[in-house]
Design a protein around this motif. Structure first.
Motif, PDB file in Angstrom:
ATOM      1  N   UNK A 526       0.845  -1.206   0.000  1.00 26.05           N
ATOM      2  CA  UNK A 526       0.000   0.000   0.000  1.00 26.05           C
ATOM      3  C   UNK A 526       0.871   1.244   0.000  1.00 26.05           C
ATOM      4  N   UNK A 527       0.241   2.376  -0.277  1.00 26.83           N
ATOM      5  CA  UNK A 527       0.952   3.654  -0.275  1.00 26.83           C
ATOM      6  C   UNK A 527       1.245   4.083   1.166  1.00 26.83           C
ATOM      7  N   UNK A 528       2.096   5.081   1.286  1.00 25.27           N
ATOM      8  CA  UNK A 528       2.351   5.640   2.608  1.00 25.27           C
ATOM      9  C   UNK A 528       1.114   6.398   3.084  1.00 25.27           C
ATOM     10  N   UNK A 529       0.887   6.436   4.398  1.00 27.31           N
ATOM     11  CA  UNK A 529      -0.327   7.105   4.884  1.00 27.31           C
ATOM     12  C   UNK A 529      -0.268   8.611   4.641  1.00 27.31           C
ATOM     13  N   UNK A 530      -1.376   9.209   4.229  1.00 22.71           N
ATOM     14  CA  UNK A 530      -1.409  10.670   4.070  1.00 22.71           C
ATOM     15  C   UNK A 530      -1.409  11.361   5.428  1.00 22.71           C
ATOM     16  N   UNK A 531      -1.077  12.635   5.438  1.00 28.69           N
ATOM     17  CA  UNK A 531      -1.074  13.383   6.697  1.00 28.69           C
ATOM     18  C   UNK A 531      -2.484  13.521   7.268  1.00 28.69           C
ATOM     19  N   UNK A 532      -3.462  13.584   6.374  1.00 24.30           N
ATOM     20  CA  UNK A 532      -4.856  13.720   6.802  1.00 24.30           C
ATOM     21  C   UNK A 532      -5.689  12.647   6.109  1.00 24.30           C
ATOM     22  N   UNK A 533      -6.550  11.968   6.854  1.00 25.97           N
ATOM     23  CA  UNK A 533      -7.437  10.975   6.270  1.00 25.97           C
ATOM     24  C   UNK A 533      -6.752   9.631   6.081  1.00 25.97           C
ATOM     25  N   UNK A 534      -7.461   8.745   5.403  1.00 23.32           N
ATOM     26  CA  UNK A 534      -6.942   7.398   5.194  1.00 23.32           C
ATOM     27  C   UNK A 534      -6.576   7.147   3.752  1.00 23.32           C
ATOM     28  N   UNK A 535      -6.140   5.931   3.468  1.00 22.84           N
ATOM     29  CA  UNK A 535      -5.777   5.542   2.111  1.00 22.84           C
ATOM     30  C   UNK A 535      -7.028   5.251   1.298  1.00 22.84           C
ATOM     31  N   UNK A 536      -6.955   5.561   0.006  1.00 26.82           N
ATOM     32  CA  UNK A 536      -8.049   5.246  -0.893  1.00 26.82           C
ATOM     33  C   UNK A 536      -7.946   3.813  -1.380  1.00 26.82           C
ATOM     34  N   UNK A 537      -9.039   3.322  -1.960  1.00 19.71           N
ATOM     35  CA  UNK A 537      -9.052   1.938  -2.448  1.00 19.71           C
ATOM     36  C   UNK A 537      -7.975   1.702  -3.500  1.00 19.71           C
ATOM     37  N   UNK A 538      -7.661   2.739  -4.301  1.00 16.08           N
ATOM     38  CA  UNK A 538      -6.659   2.589  -5.352  1.00 16.08           C
ATOM     39  C   UNK A 538      -5.231   2.737  -4.837  1.00 16.08           C
ATOM     40  N   UNK A 631      -2.723   1.576   6.946  1.00 17.33           N
ATOM     41  CA  UNK A 631      -1.520   0.917   6.438  1.00 17.33           C
ATOM     42  C   UNK A 631      -1.503  -0.541   6.889  1.00 17.33           C
ATOM     43  N   UNK A 632      -1.091  -1.439   6.002  1.00 14.75           N
ATOM     44  CA  UNK A 632      -1.066  -2.868   6.306  1.00 14.75           C
ATOM     45  C   UNK A 632       0.080  -3.210   7.248  1.00 14.75           C
ATOM     46  N   UNK A 633      -0.108  -4.256   8.034  1.00 17.04           N
ATOM     47  CA  UNK A 633       0.966  -4.806   8.870  1.00 17.04           C
ATOM     48  C   UNK A 633       1.510  -6.047   8.171  1.00 17.04           C
ATOM     49  N   UNK A 634       2.718  -5.950   7.648  1.00 12.15           N
ATOM     50  CA  UNK A 634       3.220  -7.033   6.811  1.00 12.15           C
ATOM     51  C   UNK A 634       2.550  -6.970   5.448  1.00 12.15           C
ATOM     52  N   UNK A 635       2.550  -8.096   4.748  1.00 18.11           N
ATOM     53  CA  UNK A 635       2.029  -8.090   3.383  1.00 18.11           C
ATOM     54  C   UNK A 635       0.905  -9.102   3.152  1.00 18.11           C
ATOM     55  N   UNK A 636       0.581  -9.920   4.127  1.00 16.30           N
ATOM     56  CA  UNK A 636      -0.327 -11.037   3.877  1.00 16.30           C
ATOM     57  C   UNK A 636      -1.779 -10.694   4.212  1.00 16.30           C
ATOM     58  N   UNK A 637      -2.666 -11.045   3.280  1.00 11.82           N
ATOM     59  CA  UNK A 637      -4.107 -10.994   3.485  1.00 11.82           C
ATOM     60  C   UNK A 637      -4.684 -12.352   3.101  1.00 11.82           C
ATOM     61  N   UNK A 638      -5.908 -12.589   3.519  1.00 11.74           N
ATOM     62  CA  UNK A 638      -6.549 -13.835   3.124  1.00 11.74           C
ATOM     63  C   UNK A 638      -6.805 -13.817   1.620  1.00 11.74           C
ATOM     64  N   UNK A 639      -6.576 -14.928   0.962  1.00 11.81           N
ATOM     65  CA  UNK A 639      -6.874 -15.071  -0.458  1.00 11.81           C
ATOM     66  C   UNK A 639      -8.363 -14.823  -0.676  1.00 11.81           C
ATOM     67  N   UNK A 640      -8.696 -14.041  -1.699  1.00 12.12           N
ATOM     68  CA  UNK A 640     -10.106 -13.688  -1.896  1.00 12.12           C
ATOM     69  C   UNK A 640     -10.353 -13.399  -3.375  1.00 12.12           C
ATOM     70  N   UNK A 641     -11.318 -14.093  -3.959  1.00 15.41           N
ATOM     71  CA  UNK A 641     -11.736 -13.855  -5.343  1.00 15.41           C
ATOM     72  C   UNK A 641     -13.260 -13.809  -5.354  1.00 15.41           C
ATOM     73  N   UNK A 642     -13.799 -12.755  -5.956  1.00  9.17           N
ATOM     74  CA  UNK A 642     -15.255 -12.606  -6.025  1.00  9.17           C
ATOM     75  C   UNK A 642     -15.632 -12.142  -7.434  1.00  9.17           C
ATOM     76  N   UNK A 643     -15.716 -13.082  -8.360  1.00  4.79           N
ATOM     77  CA  UNK A 643     -16.106 -12.785  -9.736  1.00  4.79           C
ATOM     78  C   UNK A 643     -16.605 -14.076 -10.384  1.00  4.79           C
ATOM     79  N   UNK A 644     -17.314 -13.950 -11.467  1.00  5.04           N
ATOM     80  CA  UNK A 644     -17.826 -15.122 -12.160  1.00  5.04           C
ATOM     81  C   UNK A 644     -16.679 -15.815 -12.884  1.00  5.04           C
ATOM     82  N   UNK A 645     -16.474 -17.105 -12.666  1.00  8.78           N
ATOM     83  CA  UNK A 645     -15.364 -17.794 -13.337  1.00  8.78           C
ATOM     84  C   UNK A 645     -15.632 -17.969 -14.827  1.00  8.78           C
ATOM     85  N   UNK A 646     -14.549 -17.973 -15.618  1.00 13.32           N
ATOM     86  CA  UNK A 646     -14.668 -18.227 -17.044  1.00 13.32           C
ATOM     87  C   UNK A 646     -14.494 -19.702 -17.342  1.00 13.32           C
TER      88      UNK A 646
END
Length: 650
Positions: A526-538, A631-646
Motif C-alpha cells: 500500500x501507499x504511505x499514509x497521508x497526513x490527513x485521512x486514510x488511504x483510498x481503495x486505489x 496501512x497494512x501490517x506485513x504483506x499477507x491478506x486472506x486469499x479472496x476472489x469474487x467474480x464469475x469464473x470463465x
C-alpha cells in the motif's frame, strides 16, 4: 497417473549416509526416485536462495561481469533492454543487452554468450510478449497492444538488438529459439485429467519452454557458477523485497504507442506544416507542447505491478547437470525466423517447401562453427566441480515433455509424502487438484499409522490472472477447506449441495479434525499514509506472486520455474532444484515468513501452532485495515476472489 504411483520406491531401509551423521541411519528419503533414469543428488555443493529481482539481478550482474570464458542462458523470455542494477528509475543503469555485448567483445577474456529462448510463432508472441521486440525494427511492437508498450527508447533498443542478434550481427553472441512440438501433447497428458474447452485446447497446443537457468564459465570448474531461476530476463520481474507502492524503479508501461505522444498539444512546426529554414517555435509553444506530451504519457501509463519471486545461485557438481540440460536445449533449438517466414505457410502454401529447404540448410550451416563445443564439455566429470567446503546436497529436477520426464511432479508428491509437521507453498498458480487429493491421502496415512500431530499448510498465491484460471484454483481451494475464499464458486457449490447434486464443501474446522490446518493467502502492498485521512481503495495493490517455492518441516525445499498446475507438472519444460540442506531451508522459511507478517516464525523444527494462529490473525487484521484505509501490517491478506469464473484454461 496418481501422485502416489512411485511410493514403493521410497521404502525405508538402513543405509550409509556419508553427508550427515549418524552415518548409518534411517534418514528421510527426500531425493526423487522414478523408474526412469533422472538426475541424481549431487553432494559438495553450495546453494544461495535470492529473494526478489533487486537481489538476484545484482548478484547475477556481478557474476556476468566476472565471467572470463562463456555464459549459457535459457529463459522463457528475454528483454535485452532491461536494466539489472537500477538507480532511482527503471532505466537508470546499464541494459543487459549492452552488458552482454560489452563482455562478449572486450579485448581481454572475451566471453562466448549463448541464449536459448522459447518462441513458438507470432500468435504466441501476440499473447505473451515474452520476447519484446523479437521481430526487429520492421515490427517492433507485436504483443504490446495486449500487455502494454515500453517507453519509446526501450522499444526501439529491443527491436534494434534483435535485428542484430537474429542475423548473427552481435560479436560472440548466439541467439536461438525453441518450441515444444504439438506431437508431444498426447504423451505429456497421459494419465492427466484436463479440461476440454476450446480455450483449454489452445493452451495445450501452445506448451512452452518455461525453464530459466544460467551457467557461467562452466569450462573453468573452480570459477563456475549457475542459477536456477523463478525470475525471467524481462524487466517486469525487477522488484525489491519491500514491494514499495508504485516504485519508480519498476518499469513504466503505456496503453498506446508512446511515440504518438508527440501528436499532443500545439503543432510546433511552421504554420504550413512544411519545413521552413530558420523557423523556431516560441518558448511558450515548446512549454505547452512538453506539458501536453508529459500529460499524455502520465495519463496513459502505469508502473509495473510488484513482483514476488525467488531464484537460486549454485556452485558445485550440480553444474554438470545444468550443463547437460543446456546442451540438450541447444541441440533442440533453431535460429530465429523472420515474421514473413513464419507467416509464409499460411499466406502462400506453395512457398512452404522452398522455405523448409532453405531453413534446413541455414540450420545445418549454423550448427557448424563450434564442432568441439559439446565434445569438450562431455569429457569433464562432475567431480571437477566438487567444492572443498561445499556443505549442501542438491538434485536438479525437470519437467521435460520432449524426454518424457516429470520429476518435478514426483518431487511435490514426495515432499508431501514425507511431511510430518508443515508445508509452505508460495506459487504463482495453485491449480493442480491431484496434489490437494494427495495431501489429504498422505495425512490420513499418517493418522492411520498412529501419528496424530496436526499438519500445518501455508499457501500463498495471487488472484488468478484470468477468470479461466478460477475454476482450477477453486478445485484446489475447496479440497483444502478454503472454499469460502472464492465467493461465486463457493455459493454455487452450496446451491448444488442443497439440491443434493454434490457434497457440501469442507469447512476449515472439518479439515482440522482430520489433522490438516490450512491458511491460504495473497500478498499486498500500500501507499504511505497521508497526513490527513486514510488511504483510498486505489492505494492498495496486490503483489503478483511469481515465486515457485515449497518448504517442508525446515528440512527440505524445492524452487525454480515450476508452478503447481497442469502445465508445469506435465506440458511445459521446467527446471527446479531440490535440497535437504536444512540450514538453507530454515533461513529461506524465516526470510519468506518475515516478508509476510514481519515475524520469522518459530525456531527450527519447533511447533508451528502459534505461528499458524498468528497468520490467521494478521490476515484478518489486514483485511480490516484495508477496509478502513489504514496501512497494512506485513504483506499477507486472506486469499479472496469474487467474480464469475470463465471457461477453464490450461
Amino acid at each position: 497417473m496418481s501422485m502416489n504411483d512411485h511410493a514403493k520406491l521410497y521404502q525405508q531401509k538402513l543405509g550409509y549416509n556419508r553427508n550427515m551423521g549418524p552415518y548409518q541411519s534411517l534418514s528421510l528419503p527426500w531425493w526423487v526416485r522414478t523408474p526412469q533414469e533422472v538426475y541424481g543428488p549431487r553432494h559438495g555443493c553450495e546453494l544461495e536462495p535470492l529473494i526478489c529481482g533487486e537481489h538476484v539481478f545484482r548478484r547475477l550482474e556481478q557474476d556476468i561481469r566476472d565471467a572470463r570464458r562463456c555464459i549459457d542462458i535459457i529463459s522463457w523470455g528475454f528483454d535485452p533492454g532491461m536494466v539489472l542494477v537500477r538507480g532511482a528509475a527503471a532505466q537508470a543503469g546499464q541494459r543487459v543487452g549492452d552488458l552482454l555485448q560489452e563482455i562478449a567483445s572486450r579485448e581481454h577474456h572475451p566471453v562466448k554468450v549463448r541464449i536459448v529462448v522459447w518462441h513458438d510463432d507470432v500468435v504466441a508472441q501476440l499473447l505473451m510478449k515474452n520476447v519484446p521486440g523479437y521481430y526487429g525494427l520492421q515490427f517492433p511492437a507485436i504483443g504490446c497492444c495486449r500487455t502494454g508498450y515500453y517507453s519509446e527508447d526501450h522499444q526501439y533498443y529491443n527491436a534494434e538488438w534483435f535485428d542484430k542478434a537474429c542475423s548473427n550481427g552481435l560479436t560472440n553472441i548466439e541467439f536461438r529459439v525453441r518450441k515444444v512440438p504439438v506431437s508431444f501433447l498426447r504423451q505429456s497428458l497421459s494419465g492427466e485429467a484436463s479440461p476440454g474447452s476450446a480455450a483449454a485446447f489452445a493452451g495445450k497446443v501452445y506448451a512452452t519452454h518455461h525453464q530459466k537457468m544460467i551457467l557461467i564459465d562452466y569450462v573453468d570448474p573452480p570459477k563456475a557458477v549457475g542459477y536456477v531461476m523463478g525470475h525471467n530476463f524481462v524487466t517486469d520481474f525487477w522488484d525489491t523485497e519491500a514491494h514499495l507502492f508504485r516504485d519508480p524503479r519498476r518499469e513504466r508501461f503505456h496503453k498506446a504507442d508512446p511515440s504518438k505522444a508527440w501528436r499532443q498539444g500545439p503543432n510546433i512546426a511552421s504554420s504550413t506544416g512544411a519545413y521552413v529554414p530558420g523557423y523556431q517555435p516560441t518558448g511558450d509553444e515548446i512549454d505547452r507542447k512538453q506539458r501536453a506530451v508529459q500529460a499524455y504519457l502520465d495519463r496513459d501509463s502505469w508502473v509495473a505491478k510488484p513482483y514476488q519471486d525467488v531464484s537460486c545461485r549454485l556452485r558445485g557438481p550440480v553444474l554438470w547437470d545444468l550443463n547437460h540440460n543446456f546442451c540438450q536445449a541447444w541441440t533442440e533449438s533453431e535460429r530465429p525466423e523472420s515474421l514473413l517466414a513464419e507467416l509464409a505457410p499460411l499466406v502462400a502454401p506453395g512457398v512452404t517447401l522452398a522455405q523448409t529447404i532453405s531453413q534446413a540448410v541455414v540450420q545445418r550451416i549454423a550448427a557448424r562453427p563450434e564442432p568441439d563445443f559439446f565434445q569438450g564439455r562431455s569429457t569433464m566429470p562432475a567431480s571437477l566441480f566438487k567444492l572443498a567446503r561445499g556443505q549442501h546436497s542438491v538434485q536438479l529436477l525437470r519437467t521435460q515433455p520432449l524426454h518424457g520426464e516429470k520429476t518435478i511432479k514426483e518431487c511435490y508428491a514426495n515432499l508431501t509424502r514425507q511431511m510430518q509437521h508443515y508445508i509452505f507453498i508460495q506459487n504463482q498458480y495453485i491449480q493442480y487438484e491431484p496434489w490437494a487429493e494427495h495431501l489429504k491421502e498422505c495425512v490420513q496415512r499418517l493418522r492411520d499409522a498412529g501419528y496424530l500431530k496436526p499438519i500445518y499448510v501455508f499457501i500463498l498465491t495471487s488472484t488468478p490472472e484470468s477468470d479461466g484460471m478460477d475454476q482450477p484454483t477453486y478445485d484446489v481451494a475447496s479440497k483444502v477447506g478454503q472454499s469460502e475464499t472464492m465467493v461465486v464458486e463457493h455459493n454455487e457449490a452450496l446451491e448444488r449441495a442443497k439440491k443434493g447434486k454434490a457434497a457440501r464443501p469442507a469447512a476449515p474446522e472439518e479439515l482440522a479434525k482430520s489433522g490438516i490446518n490450512v491458511v491460504m493467502g495473497s500478498l499486498w502492498t500500500c501507499a504511505r499514509p497521508p497526513k490527513v485521512g486514510g488511504l483510498g481503495a486505489d492505494e492498495y495493490e496486490e503483489i503478483y506472486i511469481h515465486a515457485k517455492v515449497a518448504i517442508v518441516d525446515d528440512a527440505a525445499f524445492t524452487m525454480g520455474s515450476a508452478n503447481l498446475n497442469l502445465r508445469s507438472m506435465a506440458l511445459d519444460s521446467e527446471l527446479n532444484v531440490l535440497s535437504e540442506a536444512m540450514d538453507v531451508a530454515y533461513k529461506l522459511r524465516c526470510d519468506l515468513f518475515r516478508q509476510c507478517t514481519g515475524q520469522t516464525g518459530p525456531e527450527q523444527f519447533s511447533n508451528m501452532a502459534l505461528t499458524f494462529k498468528s497468520w490467521q490473525d494478521t490476515m484478518q487484521e489486514n483485511s480490516s485495515r484495508k477496509s478502513q484505509g489504514k496501512v497494512l501490517e506485513g504483506q499477507v491478506l486472506r486469499f479472496h476472489v469474487d467474480r464469475k469464473p470463465g471457461k477453464p484454461v490450461v
